[in-house]
Scaffold this active site. Structure first.
Site, PDB file in Angstrom:
ATOM      1  N   CYS A   1     -12.551   3.190 -14.923  1.00 47.16           N
ATOM      2  CA  CYS A   1     -13.011   4.549 -14.604  1.00 47.16           C
ATOM      3  C   CYS A   1     -11.808   5.482 -14.524  1.00 47.16           C
ATOM      4  O   CYS A   1     -11.535   6.106 -13.504  1.00 47.16           O
ATOM      5  CB  CYS A   1     -13.789   4.545 -13.293  1.00 47.16           C
ATOM      6  SG  CYS A   1     -14.768   6.040 -13.032  1.00 47.16           S
TER       7      CYS A   1
ATOM      8  N   GLU B   1       0.827  -1.209   0.000  1.00 47.52           N
ATOM      9  CA  GLU B   1       0.000   0.000   0.000  1.00 47.52           C
ATOM     10  C   GLU B   1       0.859   1.255   0.000  1.00 47.52           C
ATOM     11  O   GLU B   1       0.568   2.222  -0.697  1.00 47.52           O
ATOM     12  CB  GLU B   1      -0.944   0.015   1.209  1.00 47.52           C
ATOM     13  CG  GLU B   1      -2.096  -0.974   1.100  1.00 47.52           C
ATOM     14  CD  GLU B   1      -2.991  -0.683  -0.098  1.00 47.52           C
ATOM     15  OE1 GLU B   1      -3.209   0.498  -0.412  1.00 47.52           O
ATOM     16  OE2 GLU B   1      -3.458  -1.643  -0.735  1.00 47.52           O
TER      17      GLU B   1
ATOM     18  N   CYS C   1     -24.796   5.191 -12.848  1.00 48.18           N
ATOM     19  CA  CYS C   1     -23.743   6.213 -12.791  1.00 48.18           C
ATOM     20  C   CYS C   1     -24.263   7.517 -13.386  1.00 48.18           C
ATOM     21  O   CYS C   1     -24.621   7.586 -14.566  1.00 48.18           O
ATOM     22  CB  CYS C   1     -22.509   5.748 -13.558  1.00 48.18           C
ATOM     23  SG  CYS C   1     -21.199   6.988 -13.590  1.00 48.18           S
TER      24      CYS C   1
ATOM     25  N   CYS D   1     -16.685   3.090 -20.092  1.00 47.51           N
ATOM     26  CA  CYS D   1     -17.966   2.927 -19.402  1.00 47.51           C
ATOM     27  C   CYS D   1     -18.733   1.689 -19.870  1.00 47.51           C
ATOM     28  O   CYS D   1     -19.494   1.089 -19.113  1.00 47.51           O
ATOM     29  CB  CYS D   1     -18.823   4.174 -19.597  1.00 47.51           C
ATOM     30  SG  CYS D   1     -18.086   5.658 -18.890  1.00 47.51           S
TER      31      CYS D   1
ATOM     32  N   CYS E   1     -18.248  -1.109 -17.626  1.00 47.77           N
ATOM     33  CA  CYS E   1     -18.314  -0.839 -16.188  1.00 47.77           C
ATOM     34  C   CYS E   1     -19.483  -1.581 -15.535  1.00 47.77           C
ATOM     35  O   CYS E   1     -20.619  -1.506 -16.016  1.00 47.77           O
ATOM     36  CB  CYS E   1     -18.465   0.652 -15.950  1.00 47.77           C
ATOM     37  SG  CYS E   1     -18.617   1.056 -14.204  1.00 47.77           S
TER      38      CYS E   1
END
Length: 361
Positions: free
Chosen positions: A197, A34, A213, A204, A207
């Site tokens: 995205c 991370e 959305c 899209c 997606c």
DNA sequence: AAACCGGGGCA
DNA sequence: TGCCCAGGTTT
């Protein structure tokens, strides 16, 4: 409309899998990934991650290492302040947590270099905590999906996004039924932002949550999230002395560090101070003092207004040395050798204008 | 060249 | 508590 079930299902089929840090729930390894991923793309992190773990297989080994050893492993990744935090964090885990990372986001966030989003990611991946992440990619996903207007770095907007992030978490029921739900959901959010995205040209059509959305429905994916308001550049004004005598110009070499480090430039002084006083303090026999029109130069970080003051100095030899203990870098330079001096571009431009106006001779 | 970025640091 | 920025990379 809840996105968690679709996102989880999508992640398991279309998300990123098999990355080294996804093969473990060891908080040390997840934490390390991370931190590295905060600043570098996956492709670049993979090699560093492997080398780092080979050198420091456990948080204890990392804590025991010298900063020089840690920095050496980090070299090339950039953002070295975070490597320092990384080291400090390892030591804190050993010294105050007995060598095991704490297991809740609330506790993780107290460690150096671990903010709210990173804490939540570790807690979700390693301990299946229902904790919401909100990094840059996720801000973009939620801004578009919920049609949130405004610069996401603004306090109010960010608060809205955190609220949405919490609201969209898989339900407690889902998490009970499916112990991997939080890991898949969290990874799914990250993967969606990273692969579909995207900031420009989002895909899209692929997606999993496009049905609800708002940005997609309204064809406004390129308007959301709202662009950060361009901060007005800070403004500075300096006066610059253009002291000339026949064939010569007074220049000053700048300090090695800071703006225009080491270059030759015009002597600077406070814009409000008296030019006459300045000249006498420098031992210049000013024949004529003439303020010129302001000259604007825009840097990356601020706008600089140069207020040039033209000073004609008498022919007679004037000695700079006695008055210049505080400005030792001043020097008379022949106009002919100006071109060979390292002059900052705006200064060169300013002087060129004067030359063509035949102010200097 | 400009946009972008989580967390630290500081008022 | 709330805001700004250092220090990088990517587009």
């Amino acid at each position: 409309m809840r996105i968690a079930p679709r996102l989880i299902a999508w992640q398991r089929v279309h998300g990123r899998h098999g990355l080294p840090w996804q093969l473990t729930r060891d908080p040390y390894r997840v934490w390390l990934s991370e931190i590295m991923l905060q600043q570098t793309q996956v492709a670049a992190v993979i090699d560093y991650y492997a080398r780092f773990l080979k050198k420091f297989p456990t948080v204890k080994k990392l804590a025991q290492a010298t900063s020089a050893e840690v920095m050496a492993q980090w070299a090339g990744l950039g953002y070295y302040a975070r490597a320092r935090n990384l080291h400090a964090c390892a030591q804190q885990v050993v010294n105050t947590w007995g060598g095991s990372f704490p297991t809740t986001a609330q506790e993780l966030v107290t460690l150096p270099g671990i903010g709210p989003s990173t804490a939540a990611a570790i807690a979700a991946f390693c301990f299946a905590e229902r904790a919401a992440i909100l990094d840059g990619n996720v801000k973009r996903v939620f801004s578009r999906h919920a049609g949130i207007e405004g610069d996401p770095s603004l306090r109010v907007v960010e608060q809205q996004l955190w609220a949405i992030a919490r609201k969209q978490l898989p339900t407690a029921r889902i998490c009970e039924d499916d112990p991997d739900a939080m890991a898949s959901y969290t990874q799914g959010l990250m993967d969606l932002g990273a692969t579909l995205c995207t900031r420009s040209r989002p895909r899209c059509s692929e997606c999993p949550i496009r049905a609800n959305c708002i940005a997609h429905k309204e064809g406004r994916t390129d308007e959301l999230p709202s662009a950060r308001a361009r901060k007005a550049l800070p403004e500075r004004t300096v006066a610059m002395l253009i002291a000339h005598r026949p064939g010569q110009l007074l220049l000053e070499q700048r300090p090695q560090t800071g703006i225009w480090g080491g270059l030759w430039s015009l002597p600077e002084f406070e814009p409000d101070s008296s030019s006459a006083d300045l000249c006498s303090s420098l031992g210049l026999n000013a024949q004529e003092i003439q303020p010129l029109t302001d000259f604007l130069h825009v840097f990356t970080h601020y706008r600089l207004t140069i207020r040039p003051v033209l000073v004609r100095v008498s022919k007679e030899k004037t000695s700079l040395k006695e008055s210049l203990d505080n400005r030792p870098a001043l020097q008379w330079i022949s106009l002919a050798s100006l071109d060979s001096k390292g002059l900052p571009a705006p200064i060169r431009k300013l002087l060129l204008g004067l030359k063509s106006d035949e102010v200097l001779s």
